[in-house]
Structures are given as structure tokens and as C-alpha cells.
Design an enzyme around this catalytic site. Structure first.
Site, short mmCIF file in Angstrom:
data_model
loop_
_atom_site.label_atom_id
_atom_site.label_comp_id
_atom_site.label_asym_id
_atom_site.label_seq_id
_atom_site.Cartn_x
_atom_site.Cartn_y
_atom_site.Cartn_z
CE LYS A 52 -3.65 -2.41 2.16
NZ LYS A 52 -4.45 -2.83 3.52
CD GLN A 96 -3.16 -4.62 6.72
OE1 GLN A 96 -3.11 -3.81 5.86
NE2 GLN A 96 -4.11 -5.84 6.29
CG ASP A 119 -9.73 -0.25 5.16
OD1 ASP A 119 -9.53 -0.37 4.02
OD2 ASP A 119 -9.05 -0.56 6.04
#
Ligand code: NDP
Length: 297
Positions: A52, A96, A119
Site C-alpha cells: 500500500k 491494518q 477502508d
């Protein structure tokens, strides 16, 4: 001929479109910044975060990489999120998953400022998605919507079967497919581990999205002729390779492609699109913060 839906190529197009949007933001004095927070030493999680970070660098998004000792108290993660929420230079925050057992995952998701929740997992953003007023669509289902659109597959009026009901893939996927809007309007069936006679359901699919995390559990016998197959699964199975394993999807590619009109490969299908849509959401968050209108790809 079965069309192989190339996620790498489409993701590259999305990234190219984002570069133009990022330049427009730069003209307005705004530089997108994504903070990734990793509280784990799991090699897979470390790899995801570093990919990422690399993606951000490629398109010109500033990436902040924050590591927290997995044995640290949960409060350290909560405080880090509070600091990032308060930092005007940070547009997107990604924690994460999975977080260690002593950390309350739901509390983490609720703690992130919904305007920075790239997200799309904060309950406010989940609610907005369900209500048909999404702020950030979760990256994997959003990427799948883009893949289908690029392949000229319109879900309207189709029978879509989603195998898996997780908060990050199955549920938002089903929601997007049923929305009364472009890319939606499908008739959606959601299957899971308690589904009776799964094959009967999957055989009814015009569009099948497999997100179960079970290696090659869906084969050609479970599909009807002409189906569009989207394989989200990423499963490591033992193999005689240098690494000692290979990645396979939830779909048995060879038998499924015999039936399918179009199918995503693993790897190279959904995965690259998930990563691209994270960049998309970060650029969108920045544009919203800065009050600048940009064209998003
Ligand atoms: P979860 O484990 O959270 O959810 C799996 C879902 O599949 C559950 O709803 C489960 O049912 C259902 N399921 C499991 N086994 C079966 C079965 N045999 N028959 C029917 N349903 C079953 O997984 P995720 O949603 O997080 O991920 C799914 C897969 O997608 C994984 O392989 C993951 O690695 C991959 N993934 C890939 C991404 C990408 O970008 N390519 C992004 C995210 C995930 P129940 O609810 O009853 O337990």
C-alpha cells in the site's frame, strides 16, 4: 471464448486517472496523505502494508507508515488514531487488520474519523453505504464493481450470488449489487457456511462473487453456462515452488472457465483493484477535505 478480467490492467488505468486528480489537488494546495497503522508482526500484514505504501508513492500520495508493538497496550493504538484524526495533514487512516486479541477491533473501527475512514468500515460509513449514500465504498467490492463495469457486465436484472458474508467483502458486495443505482439493481443471494445446498444457489448465478476463503471450493459443476465469475479468495496452498506454496482462489479456475463468459484470475484479478480503490478513497477524502472538485476515475 472466456474473457479473463485483467485486474492489473484496470488498476493501472485507475491509478493513471488518480494521478490527474492528484495534480489538480496539488494546484489547489492539497497533497493527499494516507497513514497506515500496523500493530502486528505477521509477514502477510507487513507485506500488505508495504504494498500500500508503494502504491501511494507511485501515484504521488504521501504515505505515513506507523508501526506499533503488538504487545503494547491497546490504548497506544487508540491514542495513535486520535492523533491522526486531529492531524490536518492526514486525509486517510488505515489500520491494518487483524489487530492483536487484546485490542477491541470494533472500538478501533469506531475510533477512526469517518471522514478519514478510507477502508469504509466505520459504522457511519457502513450505514451510509446501506442507505445508498456511500461516502467511501469498501475497496474490494468497489473494485469488483469497476471490474464488472469495465467488462460491460451490467448487474441490472441479473441474479448475483455472493458466497461469503464478511463485513469487508460479502456484506458490502451484496449491498452494492442490490443498490437502486448504476452498477446495482441485481437480485442478490448471499451464501455462507450454513447455506443449504450451495451448488443449487451458485448454479442460479448470472454473476458469482466467491469470497469464502476456501481454496477452490467452487468448481465448474457448481456453475451455469455463461456465468461471470469474480474470485476474491486468496488462499495459500502447499506447492512444489520456491516458496513452498502457491496462491489459489475460491474457484477452481480451469473447470470454471469452461462454463464462464468471463472470470477473474488469482492472482491478478480482484487484488490489484482492491489496492487501487484504497488510493481512490484517499484522493476522494482529500478532495472532500479541501473542498476541491476532482474527476475520479
Ligand atoms: P472471512 O473469513 O471473514 O469470511 C468468509 C465468509 O465465507 C464467511 O461468511 C463464511 O461463512 C463463508 N464461508 C467460508 N467457508 C464457506 C463454505 N465452505 N461455504 C460457504 N460459505 C463459506 O473472509 P473475508 O471475507 O475476509 O475474505 C474472503 C477471502 O477473500 C479470503 O480468501 C481473503 O484472503 C480474500 N480477500 C481478498 C481480497 C482481495 O483483494 N483479493 C480482499 C479481502 C479478502 P460464515 O459467515 O458462516 O462463517
Amino acid at each position: 471464448m472466456t474473457e479473463i478480467l485483467d485486474g492489473e490492467a484496470l488498476a493501472a488505468e485507475v491509478r493513471e486517472g488518480l494521478v490527474a486528480a492528484i495534480e489538480r489537488l496539488a494546484d489547489a494546495g492539497a497533497r493527499p496523505t494516507l497513514a497506515t497503522v500496523l500493530m502486528s508482526e505477521d509477514p502477510a500484514s507487513e507485506t500488505y502494508v508495504s504494498m500500500k505504501q508503494d502504491d501511494c508513492a507511485e501515484v504521488g500520495i504521501e504515505a505515513r507508515d506507523i508501526g506499533i508493538d503488538p504487545d503494547a497496550p491497546a490504548a497506544e493504538l487508540y491514542d495513535t488514531i486520535d492523533d491522526l484524526n486531529a492531524d490536518p495533514e492526514v486525509n486517510g487512516i488505515l489500520v491494518q487488520m487483524p489487530v492483536p486479541d487484546h485490542v477491541d477491533k470494533r472500538r478501533v473501527l469506531r475510533r477512526i474519523d469517518p471522514a478519514k475512514d478510507v477502508d469504509g468500515f466505520h459504522p457511519e460509513n457502513v450505514g451510509r453505504l446501506v442507505a445508498g449514500d456511500a461516502r467511501f465504498k469498501p475497496c474490494t467490492p468497489h473494485g469488483i464493481q469497476k471490474l464488472l463495469a469495465a467488462a460491460g457486465v451490467d448487474p441490472e436484472g441479473k441474479d448475483a450470488v455472493v458466497v461469503g458474508r464478511s463485513d469487508i467483502v460479502g456484506k458490502p458486495m451484496a449491498n452494492l449489487l442490490m443498490q437502486k443505482t448504476a452498477g446495482g439493481n441485481a437480485t442478490v443471494t448471499v451464501c455462507h457456511s450454513r447455506t443449504d445446498d450451495l451448488a443449487a444457489k451458485t448454479r442460479g448465478a448470472d454473476i458469482l462473487v466467491a469470497a469464502a476463503g476456501a481454496p477452490e471450493m467452487i468448481d465448474g459443476d457448481m456453475l451455469s453456462e455463461g456465468v461471470v465469475v469474480v474470485d476474491v479468495g486468496v488462499n495459500r496452498v502447499d506447492a512444489d515452488t520456491e516458496k513452498g506454496y502457491e496462491l489459489v482462489g475460491d474457484v477452481d479456475f480451469e473447470s470454471a472457465r469452461e462454463k464462464a463468459r468471463a472470470i477473474t484470475p488469482v492472482p491478478g484479478g480482484v487484488g490489484p483493484m482492491t489496492r487501487a480503490m484504497l488510493l481512490y478513497n484517499t484522493v476522494k477524502a482529500t478532495a472532500q477535505d479541501a473542498g476541491v472538485e476532482v474527476d475520479l476515475p
